[in-house]
Motif scaffolding. Structure first.
Motif, mmCIF file in Angstrom:
data_model
loop_
_atom_site.group_PDB
_atom_site.id
_atom_site.type_symbol
_atom_site.label_atom_id
_atom_site.label_comp_id
_atom_site.label_asym_id
_atom_site.label_seq_id
_atom_site.Cartn_x
_atom_site.Cartn_y
_atom_site.Cartn_z
ATOM 1 N N ASP A 71 0.827 -1.200 0.000
ATOM 2 C CA ASP A 71 0.000 0.000 0.000
ATOM 3 C C ASP A 71 0.868 1.260 0.000
ATOM 4 N N SER A 72 0.401 2.330 0.650
ATOM 5 C CA SER A 72 1.119 3.599 0.633
ATOM 6 C C SER A 72 2.471 3.524 1.329
ATOM 7 N N TRP A 73 2.614 2.640 2.305
ATOM 8 C CA TRP A 73 3.916 2.502 2.949
ATOM 9 C C TRP A 73 4.930 1.961 1.942
ATOM 10 N N THR A 74 4.519 1.002 1.134
ATOM 11 C CA THR A 74 5.391 0.481 0.080
ATOM 12 C C THR A 74 5.626 1.530 -0.993
ATOM 13 N N GLY A 139 1.238 -5.248 4.326
ATOM 14 C CA GLY A 139 0.001 -4.607 4.754
ATOM 15 C C GLY A 139 -1.234 -5.492 4.697
ATOM 16 N N SER A 140 -2.410 -4.882 4.931
ATOM 17 C CA SER A 140 -2.572 -3.449 4.914
ATOM 18 C C SER A 140 -3.517 -2.986 6.023
ATOM 19 N N ILE A 141 -3.193 -1.827 6.630
ATOM 20 C CA ILE A 141 -4.090 -1.255 7.622
ATOM 21 C C ILE A 141 -5.308 -0.619 6.969
ATOM 22 N N ASN A 142 -5.320 -0.509 5.658
ATOM 23 C CA ASN A 142 -6.442 0.147 4.984
ATOM 24 C C ASN A 142 -7.756 -0.619 5.127
ATOM 25 N N ASP A 143 -7.670 -1.892 5.497
ATOM 26 C CA ASP A 143 -8.886 -2.688 5.678
ATOM 27 C C ASP A 143 -9.453 -2.593 7.090
ATOM 28 N N ARG A 144 -8.815 -1.821 7.960
ATOM 29 C CA ARG A 144 -9.176 -1.873 9.380
ATOM 30 C C ARG A 144 -10.542 -1.261 9.687
ATOM 31 N N HIS A 145 -11.069 -0.419 8.810
ATOM 32 C CA HIS A 145 -12.361 0.210 9.073
ATOM 33 C C HIS A 145 -13.537 -0.620 8.570
ATOM 34 N N ILE A 223 7.400 8.148 12.574
ATOM 35 C CA ILE A 223 6.119 8.458 11.949
ATOM 36 C C ILE A 223 5.922 9.972 11.835
ATOM 37 N N ASP A 224 5.517 10.431 10.664
ATOM 38 C CA ASP A 224 5.182 11.830 10.418
ATOM 39 C C ASP A 224 3.691 12.007 10.683
ATOM 40 N N THR A 225 3.364 12.683 11.756
ATOM 41 C CA THR A 225 1.960 12.858 12.134
ATOM 42 C C THR A 225 1.356 14.155 11.606
ATOM 43 N N GLY A 226 2.100 14.901 10.806
ATOM 44 C CA GLY A 226 1.625 16.179 10.293
ATOM 45 C C GLY A 226 0.596 16.027 9.189
ATOM 46 N N ASP A 227 0.151 17.187 8.672
ATOM 47 C CA ASP A 227 -0.872 17.195 7.628
ATOM 48 C C ASP A 227 -0.383 16.553 6.336
ATOM 49 N N ILE A 228 0.916 16.626 6.078
ATOM 50 C CA ILE A 228 1.460 16.029 4.858
ATOM 51 C C ILE A 228 1.733 14.539 5.069
ATOM 52 N N GLY A 229 2.372 14.209 6.183
ATOM 53 C CA GLY A 229 2.719 12.814 6.437
ATOM 54 C C GLY A 229 1.524 11.943 6.739
ATOM 55 N N ARG A 230 0.577 12.466 7.484
ATOM 56 C CA ARG A 230 -0.654 11.746 7.801
ATOM 57 C C ARG A 230 -0.383 10.332 8.332
ATOM 58 N N ASP A 231 0.471 10.280 9.341
ATOM 59 C CA ASP A 231 0.765 9.028 10.051
ATOM 60 C C ASP A 231 1.443 7.981 9.168
ATOM 61 N N HIS A 232 2.320 8.437 8.281
ATOM 62 C CA HIS A 232 3.157 7.543 7.486
ATOM 63 C C HIS A 232 4.623 7.741 7.910
ATOM 64 N N PRO A 233 5.507 6.826 7.565
ATOM 65 C CA PRO A 233 6.902 6.950 8.009
ATOM 66 C C PRO A 233 7.625 8.138 7.373
#
Length: 256
Positions: A71-74, A139-145, A223-233
């Motif tokens: 996913d986006s991490w890859t 992954g993927s955490i995208n299925d968690r919801h 982890i970048d928790t900002g508006d750009i990183g949005r909880d990605h490395p």
């Protein structure tokens, strides 16, 4: 969405410093983490089904060609450039080449952005001529919801298709990594499900959740928790993850 990265790419001073700091922190961590979700506290024996088969070893050539799918991490999200993502950095660590196929937002049940498709739909379109020495499915955490209804079937179908396109190629499953702490219960559930399904096939499973790759001590720079990183490395975080993946693959090599 597929990009290729070759070995010996230059890494920034920041990435190298972050990687060194990360390794030092990991070595100092205790074995028990009170902040980890109770749902994540599952042993490997509990994660696998009763009919799990022996886990295959991973014997790579000297300069391997590795397909990294995820996913986006890859994809390399939140790195200074996607080329600093963990999947690209991994090529240098393995002294080989990585074929990177990452799509933000994609999962086994959730389609990626712009209608690119779920993992299964993307796998169905893959080029059988790639000839990788190893496949890493991340992954993927995208299925968690989403509810887990149909999840195991979607994973099984995707993995069956992958094995059919690249018969005989070893596959390593890289489970979801926590984007927030404590680990969300849905992420822990996905980790358990994938671990069990991989064990039933004898595929090696790497669990960033159980192995606690991301902890409160290193979370802020990984982890970048900002508006750009949005909880990605971050770039340093991607370099750290690449080293953890490389170390995990080395541990899977057959005994000499």
């Amino acid at each position: 969405m597929t990009r290729m990265s070759r070995s010996r790419a230059r890494r920034s001073v920041l990435v190298t410093a972050g990687l060194a700091a990360a390794i030092a922190v990991v070595c100092a961590l205790a074995l028990w983490r009170p902040w980890t979700s109770q749902d994540a506290a599952v042993s490997r024996a509990e994660a696998g089904p009763a009919d799990a088969v022996a886990v295959a070893s991973v014997d790579l050539p000297d300069h391997p060609r590795v397909l990294v799918f995820g996913d986006s991490w890859t994809w390399g999200a939140a790195a200074s450039s996607p080329a600093e993502g963990y999947a690209y950095v991994l090529a240098e660590l393995l002294d080989g080449e990585t074929i990177v196929d990452g799509v933000p937002g994609s999962g086994y049940l959730v389609p990626g952005g712009e209608g690119i498709g779920t993992f299964g739909e993307r796998i169905a379109r893959m080029d059988p001529r790639l000839g990788p020495d190893l496949i890493i499915v991340q992954g993927s955490i995208n299925d968690r919801h989403l509810p887990d209804t149909g999840y195991a079937d979607a994973v099984t179908a995707a993995w069956d298709a992958l094995a059919g396109i690249y018969p005989g190629t070893p596959v390593v499953v890289l489970g979801p990594a926590p984007q927030v702490l404590p680990v969300e219960s849905a992420t822990a559930r996905i980790d358990r499900d994938l671990a069990g399904l991989a064990a039933a096939r004898g595929w090696p499973y790497i669990s960033p959740v159980l192995e606690e790759w991301i902890t409160p001590e290193d979370y802020e720079w990984v982890i970048d928790t900002g508006d750009i990183g949005r909880d990605h490395p971050t770039s340093a975080g991607h370099a750290y993850l690449a080293q953890r993946v490389a170390d995990a693959l080395a541990a899977l090599r057959p005994a000499r």
